[in-house]
Design a protein around this motif. Structure first.
Motif, PDB file in Angstrom:
ATOM      1  N   LEU A  34     -62.857 -39.363   9.798  1.00  0.00           N
ATOM      2  CA  LEU A  34     -62.427 -39.483  11.396  1.00  0.00           C
ATOM      3  C   LEU A  34     -61.155 -38.630  11.366  1.00  0.00           C
ATOM      4  O   LEU A  34     -60.623 -38.413  10.304  1.00  0.00           O
ATOM      5  N   ASP A  35     -60.952 -38.469  12.380  1.00  0.00           N
ATOM      6  CA  ASP A  35     -59.770 -37.183  12.803  1.00  0.00           C
ATOM      7  C   ASP A  35     -58.698 -38.171  13.274  1.00  0.00           C
ATOM      8  O   ASP A  35     -57.533 -37.652  13.697  1.00  0.00           O
ATOM      9  N   ASN A  36     -58.436 -39.402  12.913  1.00  0.00           N
ATOM     10  CA  ASN A  36     -57.504 -40.237  13.361  1.00  0.00           C
ATOM     11  C   ASN A  36     -56.204 -39.863  12.720  1.00  0.00           C
ATOM     12  O   ASN A  36     -54.882 -40.515  12.956  1.00  0.00           O
ATOM     13  N   SER A  37     -56.279 -39.041  11.498  1.00  0.00           N
ATOM     14  CA  SER A  37     -55.086 -38.889  10.922  1.00  0.00           C
ATOM     15  C   SER A  37     -54.347 -37.453  11.480  1.00  0.00           C
ATOM     16  O   SER A  37     -53.398 -37.133  10.726  1.00  0.00           O
ATOM     17  N   LEU A  38     -55.176 -36.675  12.118  1.00  0.00           N
ATOM     18  CA  LEU A  38     -54.815 -35.304  12.523  1.00  0.00           C
ATOM     19  C   LEU A  38     -53.602 -35.408  13.642  1.00  0.00           C
ATOM     20  O   LEU A  38     -53.049 -34.411  14.121  1.00  0.00           O
ATOM     21  N   ASP A  39     -52.997 -36.720  13.931  1.00  0.00           N
ATOM     22  CA  ASP A  39     -52.043 -36.747  14.745  1.00  0.00           C
ATOM     23  C   ASP A  39     -50.446 -36.574  14.092  1.00  0.00           C
ATOM     24  O   ASP A  39     -49.449 -36.490  14.550  1.00  0.00           O
ATOM     25  N   VAL A  40     -50.610 -36.196  12.753  1.00  0.00           N
ATOM     26  CA  VAL A  40     -49.240 -35.940  12.043  1.00  0.00           C
ATOM     27  C   VAL A  40     -49.322 -34.355  12.152  1.00  0.00           C
ATOM     28  O   VAL A  40     -49.858 -33.480  11.718  1.00  0.00           O
ATOM     29  N   PRO A  41     -47.772 -34.153  12.441  1.00  0.00           N
ATOM     30  CA  PRO A  41     -47.654 -32.552  12.534  1.00  0.00           C
ATOM     31  C   PRO A  41     -47.838 -31.805  11.079  1.00  0.00           C
ATOM     32  O   PRO A  41     -47.197 -32.369  10.463  1.00  0.00           O
ATOM     33  N   LEU A  45     -41.619 -34.195  -5.195  1.00  0.00           N
ATOM     34  CA  LEU A  45     -41.407 -35.290  -4.324  1.00  0.00           C
ATOM     35  C   LEU A  45     -41.895 -35.174  -2.848  1.00  0.00           C
ATOM     36  O   LEU A  45     -42.487 -36.149  -2.163  1.00  0.00           O
ATOM     37  N   ILE A  46     -41.936 -33.878  -2.563  1.00  0.00           N
ATOM     38  CA  ILE A  46     -42.654 -33.482  -1.123  1.00  0.00           C
ATOM     39  C   ILE A  46     -44.132 -33.603  -1.238  1.00  0.00           C
ATOM     40  O   ILE A  46     -44.737 -33.972  -0.240  1.00  0.00           O
ATOM     41  N   LEU A  47     -44.620 -33.278  -2.311  1.00  0.00           N
ATOM     42  CA  LEU A  47     -46.413 -33.357  -2.615  1.00  0.00           C
ATOM     43  C   LEU A  47     -46.537 -34.918  -2.556  1.00  0.00           C
ATOM     44  O   LEU A  47     -47.590 -35.323  -1.864  1.00  0.00           O
ATOM     45  N   LYS A  48     -45.792 -35.913  -2.856  1.00  0.00           N
ATOM     46  CA  LYS A  48     -46.124 -37.228  -2.713  1.00  0.00           C
ATOM     47  C   LYS A  48     -45.746 -37.944  -1.452  1.00  0.00           C
ATOM     48  O   LYS A  48     -46.273 -38.535  -0.729  1.00  0.00           O
ATOM     49  N   TRP A  49     -44.631 -37.534  -0.797  1.00  0.00           N
ATOM     50  CA  TRP A  49     -43.912 -38.207   0.377  1.00  0.00           C
ATOM     51  C   TRP A  49     -43.807 -37.336   1.619  1.00  0.00           C
ATOM     52  O   TRP A  49     -43.424 -37.698   2.466  1.00  0.00           O
ATOM     53  N   LYS A  82     -46.219 -36.017   3.526  1.00  0.00           N
ATOM     54  CA  LYS A  82     -46.600 -36.373   4.995  1.00  0.00           C
ATOM     55  C   LYS A  82     -46.210 -37.518   5.478  1.00  0.00           C
ATOM     56  O   LYS A  82     -46.031 -37.547   6.743  1.00  0.00           O
ATOM     57  N   ALA A  83     -45.614 -38.465   4.743  1.00  0.00           N
ATOM     58  CA  ALA A  83     -44.864 -39.777   5.537  1.00  0.00           C
ATOM     59  C   ALA A  83     -43.678 -39.203   6.069  1.00  0.00           C
ATOM     60  O   ALA A  83     -43.481 -39.868   7.094  1.00  0.00           O
ATOM     61  N   LEU A  84     -43.002 -38.452   5.640  1.00  0.00           N
ATOM     62  CA  LEU A  84     -41.957 -37.755   5.908  1.00  0.00           C
ATOM     63  C   LEU A  84     -42.055 -37.063   7.508  1.00  0.00           C
ATOM     64  O   LEU A  84     -41.430 -37.373   8.463  1.00  0.00           O
ATOM     65  N   GLU A 112     -41.345 -37.240  12.933  1.00  0.00           N
ATOM     66  CA  GLU A 112     -42.085 -36.493  14.220  1.00  0.00           C
ATOM     67  C   GLU A 112     -41.212 -37.045  15.737  1.00  0.00           C
ATOM     68  O   GLU A 112     -40.895 -36.241  16.354  1.00  0.00           O
ATOM     69  N   ALA A 113     -41.070 -38.293  15.548  1.00  0.00           N
ATOM     70  CA  ALA A 113     -40.450 -38.750  16.965  1.00  0.00           C
ATOM     71  C   ALA A 113     -38.997 -38.398  17.421  1.00  0.00           C
ATOM     72  O   ALA A 113     -38.783 -37.853  18.475  1.00  0.00           O
ATOM     73  N   TYR A 114     -38.232 -38.325  16.083  1.00  0.00           N
ATOM     74  CA  TYR A 114     -36.759 -37.733  16.234  1.00  0.00           C
ATOM     75  C   TYR A 114     -37.066 -36.098  16.668  1.00  0.00           C
ATOM     76  O   TYR A 114     -36.101 -35.642  17.620  1.00  0.00           O
ATOM     77  N   TYR A 115     -37.955 -35.414  16.000  1.00  0.00           N
ATOM     78  CA  TYR A 115     -37.877 -34.006  16.464  1.00  0.00           C
ATOM     79  C   TYR A 115     -38.414 -34.011  17.787  1.00  0.00           C
ATOM     80  O   TYR A 115     -37.884 -32.802  18.561  1.00  0.00           O
ATOM     81  N   ARG A 116     -39.481 -34.654  18.331  1.00  0.00           N
ATOM     82  CA  ARG A 116     -39.791 -34.602  19.645  1.00  0.00           C
ATOM     83  C   ARG A 116     -38.427 -34.913  20.780  1.00  0.00           C
ATOM     84  O   ARG A 116     -38.489 -34.349  21.564  1.00  0.00           O
TER      85      ARG A 116
END
Length: 555
Positions: A2-9, A533-537, A539-541, A546-550
């Motif tokens: 499913l594409d429900n994970s595609l809302d992450v920039p 660290l970036i490879l692991k976390w 996407k979570a970051l 995202e909300a702050y960037y917006r």
């Protein structure tokens, strides 16, 4: 899947999936409009003409910034400036490159990218003349500051110009070509200047680089096209077979769909930027035939943007607001690390090779830069090509979904090779090894530097470039097109580089080459390890920030 994970920039569907099978087709991101003047609809030859122009500009700007590196020793004797003062002046140049992008980048959207390139080329030529007459440390630093101001677009504007005309899945290769001239230019300047100095003196270096910048400005005036374009950012999919890399495709090869956020069809729409029509793609519109280069149209310039003041204001403020984002700090650190690696080559080569045990002449010191000059070519060109192919392969294995972190796995290459190169650069001269050990060390460092830079810049683009503000017709959308995330990244990178230039001389020559080699290898290994660290976390970051960037881009 499913594409429900595609809302992450930074997460995007590249391949379509049907059941358990991933279809061998690529989704064009961003979606090309139905307007033939849309830069995304340009023919491949037209796109690469634009790329050639900005690469010529970049290599000239970098030559201006580095043409005196190989003559620092005789320049010091002629001007009375110490080697440390000359290196610190170079640090001020990079400091102002970072700060000046806060002005040059928003101005490029407010008044056009082509005028910005022209002002940069001709302005740098005029300021460079001052270098030949600068007296004392104060004037040397002032000339470096102004030169940094005028050449600042070479570090940020080119990336945005590439994003204007190339799709997401094909950007790494042209970005690699850009990075290769960025590194080659910094190496080419010292190679040429060594011979010029021995023939007609160091001031001739200044006159020749000034003339080169003026000639390039004339070339840009006639051949460079404006790439600024505002399209409707709607949810549209254009899918092409994976072997196509441009819009040179048949209608039968393409599947399209277009919906708004509620799943309703969207009719054709149009907007205006700089006097050019921009059309949204409708679900009944077949792809256009790629539009060829119309020939020199040097009389055509963009009109000032209707939100020019608001764009410039946000360009000055937003990069500082984005300092809250850890991924931007990381991108700035990684960009700075490999910028510093080359600055290190430039700063210590004359001091090492012109003294015992090598005693190179000025021209021989210049020739030593052939090594990093040549090694940058495969590092950037092949690096960009490999990054694109690797990203597509990773997306294929990930049910057709590309993650921004996929390309960062290639950081394994610079993580292994860069410490080896630094050890060769320090331990070789310390133990009196043949000069080839030092030169090959420089080659290794500059081989992987472009690849690391490509990975860093494309990661920032993949993460933030697609995030759009709520009002697509307002100043907020236009300000986002200046890539404020990239401005923050470059600003941080140049601040790090500026600080480093204060420690180059005492670190290398004061502390000793052996200590320098071991410590630099350990430091860069630790910095490269942060990729894990970036490879692991990562996407979570991306999701959490995202909300702050917006909020920042919707201001």
């Amino acid at each position: 899947m499913l594409d429900n994970s595609l809302d992450v920039p930074g997460t995007a569907r590249i391949y379509q999936e049907q059941g358990e099978d991933v279809q061998n087709a690529v989704t064009l991101i961003p979606t090309p409009s139905s307007d033939p003047t849309d830069p995304l609809n340009w023919s491949k030859g037209r796109k690469y003409l634009m790329l050639s122009c900005v690469m010529l500009y970049t290599i000239t700007a970098t030559i201006l910034s580095s043409d005196l590196y190989s003559v620092f020793d005789p320049l010091s004797a002629s001007t009375g400036l110490s080697l440390d003062q000359l290196n610190v002046g170079t640090g001020y140049l990079y400091l102002f490159i970072g700060l000046s992008t806060l002005i040059s980048q928003p101005c490029s959207l407010a008044f056009g990218k082509k005028p910005t390139y022209l002002i940069s080329a001709f302005g740098a030529a005029l300021v460079n003349i001052w270098t030949a007459f600068a007296k004392g440390n104060g004037q040397w630093i002032a000339s470096r500051l102004l030169l940094g101001f005028f050449i600042s677009p070479s570090f940020t504007l080119v990336e945005v110009s590439i994003a204007d005309v190339f799709f997401l899945h094909e950007r790494s290769f042209p970005m690699g070509l850009y990075i290769v001239v960025l590194f080659m230019g910094v190496s080419l300047g010292p190679i040429l200047s060594g011979y010029i100095y021995e023939g007609i003196g160091w001031k001739a270096i200044v006159w020749l680089s000034t003339g080169l910048s003026a000639i390039v400005g004339i070339v840009l005036f006639f051949l460079l096209e404006e790439t600024s374009y505002q399209r409707e950012h709607i949810t549209t999919n254009v899918v092409v077979p994976a072997h196509h890399t441009s819009l040179g495709i048949d209608e039968s090869d393409v599947s399209q769909s277009e919906t708004d956020d509620k799943g309703k069809d969207i009719p054709p729409a149009q907007s205006r930027f700089a006097g050019v029509q921009a059309f949204a793609v409708s679900d009944t519109t077949a792809p256009l035939t790629p539009t060829p280069w119309p020939g020199p149209r040097f009389w055509t310039f963009a009109k000032p943007h209707r939100h020019a003041f608001g764009i410039i204001l946000r360009g000055l403020v937003q990069p500082f607001l984005l300092l809250r984002l850890p991924l931007i700090w990381w991108s700035g650190l990684m960009y700075a690390t490999y910028q510093i690696c080359f600055n290190l080559i430039a700063a210590i080569s004359s001091g090492i090779l012109a003294t015992d045990p090598y005693n190179f002449s000025t021209s021989q010191v210049g020739l030593s830069f052939i090594s990093p000059f040549l090694s940058a070519i495969p590092g950037a060109v092949l690096g960009g090509w490999i990054a694109d192919k690797f990203a597509l392969r990773q997306a294929h294995l990930n049910h057709g979904i590309a993650e921004a972190e996929h390309k960062l796995k290639l950081y394994l290459i610079p993580s292994i090779l860069t410490p080896i190169g630094l050890l060769m650069m320090g331990l070789g001269p310390y133990y009196g090894a043949h000069w080839i050990v030092y030169v090959l060390g420089c080659a290794i460092v500059n081989l992987v530097g472009p690849l690391a830079t490509i990975l860093t810049v494309t990661y920032a683009f993949d993460t933030y470039h697609s995030i759009r503000p709520q009002d697509e017709n307002g100043v907020q959308a236009s300000a986002q097109d200046t890539a404020p995330y990239l401005l923050t990244t470059i600003m941080l990178a140049m601040l790090f580089t500026f600080g480093f230039n204060y420690v180059i001389t005492p670190w290398c020559f004061g502390w000793g080459l052996r200590n320098f080699a071991i410590s630099s290898a350990l430091i860069i290994t630790a910095i490269n390890a942060t990729v894990l660290l970036i490879l692991k976390w990562g996407k979570a970051l991306r999701r959490s920030q995202e909300a702050y960037y917006r909020r920042v881009i919707n201001w």
